[in-house]
Design a protein around this motif. Sequence first.
Motif, mmCIF file in Angstrom:
data_model
loop_
_atom_site.group_PDB
_atom_site.id
_atom_site.type_symbol
_atom_site.label_atom_id
_atom_site.label_comp_id
_atom_site.label_asym_id
_atom_site.label_seq_id
_atom_site.Cartn_x
_atom_site.Cartn_y
_atom_site.Cartn_z
ATOM 1 N N THR A 85 0.851 -1.189 0.000
ATOM 2 C CA THR A 85 0.000 0.000 0.000
ATOM 3 C C THR A 85 0.883 1.233 0.000
ATOM 4 O O THR A 85 1.836 1.325 0.776
ATOM 5 C CB THR A 85 -0.891 0.029 1.262
ATOM 6 N N LEU A 86 0.574 2.193 -0.875
ATOM 7 C CA LEU A 86 1.290 3.470 -0.917
ATOM 8 C C LEU A 86 0.353 4.570 -0.459
ATOM 9 O O LEU A 86 -0.752 4.719 -0.984
ATOM 10 C CB LEU A 86 1.777 3.756 -2.342
ATOM 11 N N HIS A 87 0.779 5.344 0.544
ATOM 12 C CA HIS A 87 0.019 6.515 0.984
ATOM 13 C C HIS A 87 0.903 7.735 0.818
ATOM 14 O O HIS A 87 1.977 7.820 1.421
ATOM 15 C CB HIS A 87 -0.421 6.370 2.445
ATOM 16 N N GLU A 88 0.459 8.674 0.008
ATOM 17 C CA GLU A 88 1.234 9.880 -0.266
ATOM 18 C C GLU A 88 0.868 10.995 0.712
ATOM 19 O O GLU A 88 -0.312 11.258 0.946
ATOM 20 C CB GLU A 88 0.966 10.355 -1.694
ATOM 21 N N ILE A 89 1.903 11.621 1.285
ATOM 22 C CA ILE A 89 1.714 12.786 2.148
ATOM 23 C C ILE A 89 1.939 14.023 1.279
ATOM 24 O O ILE A 89 3.072 14.340 0.907
ATOM 25 C CB ILE A 89 2.696 12.770 3.336
ATOM 26 N N GLU A 90 0.860 14.673 0.926
ATOM 27 C CA GLU A 90 0.920 15.784 -0.029
ATOM 28 C C GLU A 90 1.846 16.899 0.478
ATOM 29 O O GLU A 90 1.679 17.417 1.578
ATOM 30 C CB GLU A 90 -0.482 16.357 -0.273
ATOM 31 N N GLY A 91 2.865 17.205 -0.339
ATOM 32 C CA GLY A 91 3.779 18.289 -0.019
ATOM 33 C C GLY A 91 4.887 17.929 0.952
ATOM 34 O O GLY A 91 5.745 18.763 1.255
ATOM 35 N N GLY A 92 4.903 16.689 1.443
ATOM 36 C CA GLY A 92 5.905 16.287 2.420
ATOM 37 C C GLY A 92 7.247 15.963 1.782
ATOM 38 O O GLY A 92 7.305 15.437 0.671
ATOM 39 N N ASP A 93 8.339 16.290 2.497
ATOM 40 C CA ASP A 93 9.665 15.899 2.020
ATOM 41 C C ASP A 93 10.031 14.536 2.619
ATOM 42 O O ASP A 93 9.160 13.807 3.096
ATOM 43 C CB ASP A 93 10.705 16.979 2.331
ATOM 44 N N HIS A 94 11.306 14.186 2.611
ATOM 45 C CA HIS A 94 11.712 12.862 3.093
ATOM 46 C C HIS A 94 11.410 12.670 4.583
ATOM 47 O O HIS A 94 11.260 11.552 5.046
ATOM 48 C CB HIS A 94 13.206 12.646 2.814
ATOM 49 N N SER A 95 11.299 13.792 5.318
ATOM 50 C CA SER A 95 10.954 13.736 6.745
ATOM 51 C C SER A 95 9.506 14.168 6.998
ATOM 52 O O SER A 95 9.126 14.408 8.144
ATOM 53 C CB SER A 95 11.903 14.634 7.543
ATOM 54 N N PHE A 96 8.725 14.279 5.915
ATOM 55 C CA PHE A 96 7.310 14.678 5.958
ATOM 56 C C PHE A 96 7.120 16.151 6.330
ATOM 57 O O PHE A 96 6.012 16.555 6.676
ATOM 58 C CB PHE A 96 6.490 13.772 6.885
ATOM 59 N N ALA A 97 8.185 16.946 6.276
ATOM 60 C CA ALA A 97 8.035 18.386 6.491
ATOM 61 C C ALA A 97 7.383 19.006 5.258
ATOM 62 O O ALA A 97 7.673 18.610 4.124
ATOM 63 C CB ALA A 97 9.396 19.032 6.744
ATOM 64 N N VAL A 98 6.495 19.971 5.506
ATOM 65 C CA VAL A 98 5.767 20.616 4.409
ATOM 66 C C VAL A 98 6.146 22.101 4.327
ATOM 67 O O VAL A 98 6.620 22.689 5.298
ATOM 68 C CB VAL A 98 4.239 20.474 4.591
ATOM 69 N N LEU A 99 5.953 22.683 3.155
ATOM 70 C CA LEU A 99 6.223 24.103 2.967
ATOM 71 C C LEU A 99 5.108 24.934 3.600
ATOM 72 O O LEU A 99 3.953 24.513 3.636
ATOM 73 C CB LEU A 99 6.312 24.421 1.469
ATOM 74 N N LYS A 100 5.468 26.130 4.071
ATOM 75 C CA LYS A 100 4.467 26.992 4.717
ATOM 76 C C LYS A 100 3.317 27.305 3.766
ATOM 77 O O LYS A 100 2.166 27.400 4.170
ATOM 78 C CB LYS A 100 5.120 28.289 5.196
ATOM 79 N N LYS A 101 3.644 27.451 2.484
ATOM 80 C CA LYS A 101 2.609 27.822 1.513
ATOM 81 C C LYS A 101 1.607 26.689 1.275
ATOM 82 O O LYS A 101 0.585 26.873 0.617
ATOM 83 C CB LYS A 101 3.246 28.239 0.180
ATOM 84 N N SER A 102 1.903 25.497 1.821
ATOM 85 C CA SER A 102 0.985 24.364 1.635
ATOM 86 C C SER A 102 -0.318 24.551 2.404
ATOM 87 O O SER A 102 -1.320 23.882 2.126
ATOM 88 C CB SER A 102 1.642 23.058 2.104
ATOM 89 N N GLY A 103 -0.285 25.445 3.406
ATOM 90 C CA GLY A 103 -1.506 25.698 4.161
ATOM 91 C C GLY A 103 -1.690 24.782 5.356
ATOM 92 O O GLY A 103 -2.705 24.864 6.052
ATOM 93 N N ARG A 104 -0.719 23.890 5.598
ATOM 94 C CA ARG A 104 -0.797 23.077 6.816
ATOM 95 C C ARG A 104 0.570 22.983 7.457
ATOM 96 O O ARG A 104 1.584 23.338 6.860
ATOM 97 C CB ARG A 104 -1.381 21.692 6.536
ATOM 98 N N THR A 105 0.586 22.531 8.692
ATOM 99 C CA THR A 105 1.820 22.498 9.471
ATOM 100 C C THR A 105 2.497 21.128 9.389
ATOM 101 O O THR A 105 1.878 20.134 8.997
ATOM 102 C CB THR A 105 1.525 22.797 10.947
ATOM 103 N N ASN A 106 3.758 21.105 9.823
ATOM 104 C CA ASN A 106 4.473 19.823 9.919
ATOM 105 C C ASN A 106 3.766 18.883 10.885
ATOM 106 O O ASN A 106 3.737 17.661 10.677
ATOM 107 C CB ASN A 106 5.912 20.049 10.391
#
Length: 225
Positions: A185-206
């Motif tokens: 099973t593959l679950h994608e974390i939208e906007g996440g990097d290798h550590s699941f950190a997201v960009l501020k412009k994504s509209g959600r927090t790490n």
Amino acid sequence: MAVKTQELKLDIARIGVVSAILMQPGNARACYVLAHGAGAGMRHASMDKIAEGLADRGIATFRFNFPYMENKQGRPDQPAVAQAAVRAAVEEAGRLCPGLKLVAGGKSFGGRMTSQAQSKTPLSGVKGLAFLGFPLHPDKKPSTERAEHLGGVAIPMLFLQGTRDGLADLGLLKPVVAALGAKATLHEIEGGDHSFAVLKKSGRTNEEALAEVLDTLTAWIDQLA
């Protein structure tokens, strides 16, 4: 719910002793053997957050250092050593958490060493493998060679991957997972990097991205037979 945290020593046969931590909530229904990535040991803040978040969700964790991290050596262990460490950790977790559903895996390098161990000889009692960012290839060097052993894994696998993960081109990973069939099973974390950190412009927090990781992992563990 009270959470019991134990500082332990893990004896890896013919290799040595490393540190380990068992975090077990009173209502635990499963235990996840959580191996660290190549660059940071079991006490890294990200590992603490994962373990604490899973404890909140009723999942115990068994963390351990690979020998190179325990001995403050720069380069990760050879695969045979790392796989021996995983095998020892799984056996100890099974002994300390009798009756709990056992799953294994971890972050990046740790998850890959777990799947390599499983592909060679099934890990005792483990019902599934969960990867928190499977490192399909080195950064900016897309390839699928690191996934070739996955065909030898017969138990369910969960791939939690950020869509900005530089170590896993989704254009390569998706066909790899598809080829593994119903067990993967593959679950994608939208906007996440290798550590699941997201960009501020994504509209959600790490924190929100990590909550998605942990909620998905918990639901997957719960549906394992």
